[in-house]
Design an enzyme around this catalytic site. Sequence first.
Site, PDB file in Angstrom:
ATOM      1  N   SER A 146      43.666  -9.124 -20.757  1.00 32.53           N
ATOM      2  CA  SER A 146      43.068 -10.426 -21.053  1.00 32.53           C
ATOM      3  C   SER A 146      43.757 -11.488 -20.199  1.00 32.53           C
ATOM      4  O   SER A 146      44.955 -11.359 -19.910  1.00 32.53           O
ATOM      5  CB  SER A 146      43.290 -10.755 -22.535  1.00 32.53           C
ATOM      6  N   TYR A 159      48.116 -11.888 -30.639  1.00 29.26           N
ATOM      7  CA  TYR A 159      47.232 -11.350 -29.593  1.00 29.26           C
ATOM      8  C   TYR A 159      47.755 -11.705 -28.212  1.00 29.26           C
ATOM      9  O   TYR A 159      47.864 -10.857 -27.328  1.00 29.26           O
ATOM     10  CB  TYR A 159      45.822 -11.915 -29.807  1.00 29.26           C
ATOM     11  N   LYS A 163      49.053  -9.084 -25.391  1.00 30.55           N
ATOM     12  CA  LYS A 163      48.418  -8.893 -24.077  1.00 30.55           C
ATOM     13  C   LYS A 163      49.435  -9.110 -22.958  1.00 30.55           C
ATOM     14  O   LYS A 163      49.386  -8.447 -21.935  1.00 30.55           O
ATOM     15  CB  LYS A 163      47.202  -9.807 -23.924  1.00 30.55           C
ATOM     16  N   THR A 194      29.963 -11.177 -26.753  1.00 29.49           N
ATOM     17  CA  THR A 194      29.921 -10.022 -27.671  1.00 29.49           C
ATOM     18  C   THR A 194      29.036 -10.402 -28.849  1.00 29.49           C
ATOM     19  O   THR A 194      28.481 -11.510 -28.882  1.00 29.49           O
ATOM     20  CB  THR A 194      31.343  -9.710 -28.217  1.00 29.49           C
TER      21      THR A 194
HETATM   22  N1  LIG Z   1      35.692 -10.502 -26.265  1.00 35.27           N
HETATM   23  C1  LIG Z   1      36.370 -11.309 -25.454  1.00 35.27           C
HETATM   24  O1  LIG Z   1      36.018 -12.479 -25.257  1.00 35.27           O
HETATM   25  C2  LIG Z   1      37.591 -10.773 -24.729  1.00 35.27           C
HETATM   26  C3  LIG Z   1      38.295 -11.621 -23.867  1.00 35.27           C
HETATM   27  C4  LIG Z   1      39.405 -11.118 -23.176  1.00 35.27           C
HETATM   28  C5  LIG Z   1      39.804  -9.810 -23.358  1.00 35.27           C
HETATM   29  N2  LIG Z   1      39.106  -9.008 -24.216  1.00 35.27           N
HETATM   30  C6  LIG Z   1      39.569  -7.618 -24.379  1.00 35.27           C
HETATM   31  O2  LIG Z   1      38.494  -6.753 -24.063  1.00 35.27           O
HETATM   32  C7  LIG Z   1      38.527  -5.602 -24.914  1.00 35.27           C
HETATM   33  C8  LIG Z   1      37.197  -5.467 -25.642  1.00 35.27           C
HETATM   34  O3  LIG Z   1      36.927  -6.681 -26.343  1.00 35.27           O
HETATM   35  P1  LIG Z   1      35.740  -6.770 -27.408  1.00 35.27           P
HETATM   36  O4  LIG Z   1      35.617  -8.200 -27.782  1.00 35.27           O
HETATM   37  O5  LIG Z   1      34.566  -5.997 -26.943  1.00 35.27           O
HETATM   38  O6  LIG Z   1      36.439  -5.974 -28.623  1.00 35.27           O
HETATM   39  P2  LIG Z   1      35.955  -5.891 -30.154  1.00 35.27           P
HETATM   40  O7  LIG Z   1      34.537  -6.226 -30.286  1.00 35.27           O
HETATM   41  O8  LIG Z   1      36.947  -6.651 -30.985  1.00 35.27           O
HETATM   42  O9  LIG Z   1      36.158  -4.347 -30.405  1.00 35.27           O
HETATM   43  C9  LIG Z   1      37.460  -3.850 -30.444  1.00 35.27           C
HETATM   44  C10 LIG Z   1      37.441  -2.372 -30.609  1.00 35.27           C
HETATM   45  O10 LIG Z   1      38.787  -2.019 -30.895  1.00 35.27           O
HETATM   46  C11 LIG Z   1      38.816  -1.134 -31.989  1.00 35.27           C
HETATM   47  N3  LIG Z   1      40.001  -1.354 -32.799  1.00 35.27           N
HETATM   48  C12 LIG Z   1      40.405  -2.512 -33.381  1.00 35.27           C
HETATM   49  N4  LIG Z   1      41.498  -2.308 -34.121  1.00 35.27           N
HETATM   50  C13 LIG Z   1      41.783  -0.982 -33.993  1.00 35.27           C
HETATM   51  C14 LIG Z   1      42.780  -0.149 -34.548  1.00 35.27           C
HETATM   52  N5  LIG Z   1      43.692  -0.620 -35.402  1.00 35.27           N
HETATM   53  N6  LIG Z   1      42.774   1.170 -34.206  1.00 35.27           N
HETATM   54  C15 LIG Z   1      41.848   1.672 -33.382  1.00 35.27           C
HETATM   55  N7  LIG Z   1      40.869   0.940 -32.840  1.00 35.27           N
HETATM   56  C16 LIG Z   1      40.839  -0.377 -33.153  1.00 35.27           C
HETATM   57  C17 LIG Z   1      37.581  -1.483 -32.811  1.00 35.27           C
HETATM   58  O11 LIG Z   1      37.225  -0.325 -33.507  1.00 35.27           O
HETATM   59  P3  LIG Z   1      36.114  -0.298 -34.686  1.00 35.27           P
HETATM   60  O12 LIG Z   1      34.795  -0.175 -33.974  1.00 35.27           O
HETATM   61  O13 LIG Z   1      36.470   0.891 -35.472  1.00 35.27           O
HETATM   62  O14 LIG Z   1      36.249  -1.600 -35.438  1.00 35.27           O
HETATM   63  C18 LIG Z   1      36.582  -1.889 -31.747  1.00 35.27           C
HETATM   64  O15 LIG Z   1      35.865  -0.775 -31.298  1.00 35.27           O
HETATM   65  C19 LIG Z   1      39.722  -5.813 -25.846  1.00 35.27           C
HETATM   66  O16 LIG Z   1      40.846  -5.169 -25.326  1.00 35.27           O
HETATM   67  C20 LIG Z   1      39.930  -7.307 -25.820  1.00 35.27           C
HETATM   68  O17 LIG Z   1      41.260  -7.669 -26.111  1.00 35.27           O
HETATM   69  C21 LIG Z   1      38.026  -9.462 -24.907  1.00 35.27           C
END
Ligand SMILES: NC(=O)c1ccc[n+]([C@@H]2O[C@H](COP(=O)([O-])OP(=O)(O)OC[C@H]3O[C@@H](n4cnc5c(N)ncnc54)[C@H](OP(=O)(O)O)[C@@H]3O)[C@@H](O)[C@H]2O)c1
Length: 259
Positions: A146, A159, A163, A194
């Site tokens: 991130s 968080y 990161k 998302t």
């Molecule tokens: N969304 C953003 O704006 C953004 C920005 C910067 C970076 N990122 C990074 O990009 C990646 C994807 O983001 P996203 O927004 O698509 O993620 P998300 O919608 O929050 O999904 C996160 C995933 O992680 C899994 N997860 C969460 N806690 C867990 C645990 N304790 N054990 C195992 N699995 C776990 C969840 O599993 P379940 O399906 O079982 O809940 C889910 O599939 C992440 O690494 C995030 O930090 C996202």
Amino acid sequence: MKTALITGACINTGVDIVKKFASEGYDVIFTGRNMEKVHAKEKEYREEFPNVNIWGYHIDSLLDERTVDEESVEKMFAEIDAKGMFVDTVILNAADQGLGMTIFENPLTDLMRVINTNVVWNFCIVEHASKRMIKNGGGNVVFINSNTAYRAIPDRIAYVASKGGQLGLMRALALDLGKYNIRVNAVLPGMIKTDRWDKNPEFYAKVPSRFTPIGDVAVGEDIADAAYYFAAHARNTTGAELVIDGGNTIQLYPIVPEK
Ligand SMILES: NC(=O)c1ccc[n+]([C@@H]2O[C@H](COP(=O)([O-])OP(=O)(O)OC[C@H]3O[C@@H](n4cnc5c(N)ncnc54)[C@H](OP(=O)(O)O)[C@@H]3O)[C@@H](O)[C@H]2O)c1
């Protein structure tokens, strides 16, 4: 046949990463925490990509907030071995978002939970994957990190710390695993569209991360393309970062649109 292990791939960005690798002919093992959701997603993926093997695995990072479930990681890799599969590519996408965490309100265990999932569990997966990669002549790991590893955002203390820690972990692993022909790199998204956008459109209409030189935020496919680049094309690249944030972090101040 190449095989990618993609964590957290029942929703959002992880889904786009699975689709990218499957459409490029990779066999895919993906994870989620809920068995029913994993089975439903596995069915969907198999219907969409009948020519590759897709296998869902339900696994949680933690036994409790203080304890990473290392045994489950061992078990997952033992089951992958038993299927005669070898994971040459690991995409560490799952993350605890640690939403709404403030310095005086949250217990220390909230911090532990987020760091344990985003740093320690990911380390544990790389440890078990890289043992196999060494035996098979190499492989590669991609962290979905991130841009908050560099610039903090409000009320996300754990968080942001996780990161930053994850990026240090990526570099240390790249250094120690390079001699085994294992590359380790990181994609640094800014904001990604998302399902949280659909749930909270008013908030997202105003998010400052949109005020970038590009003027928009990423979609999951942008992140999937970057992960695929590191995994499949970047033969001589390790310890590298690819920022996908529309230029957000290069600015001194946000470019606010006139309308
Ligand atoms: N969304 C953003 O704006 C953004 C920005 C910067 C970076 N990122 C990074 O990009 C990646 C994807 O983001 P996203 O927004 O698509 O993620 P998300 O919608 O929050 O999904 C996160 C995933 O992680 C899994 N997860 C969460 N806690 C867990 C645990 N304790 N054990 C195992 N699995 C776990 C969840 O599993 P379940 O399906 O079982 O809940 C889910 O599939 C992440 O690494 C995030 O930090 C996202």
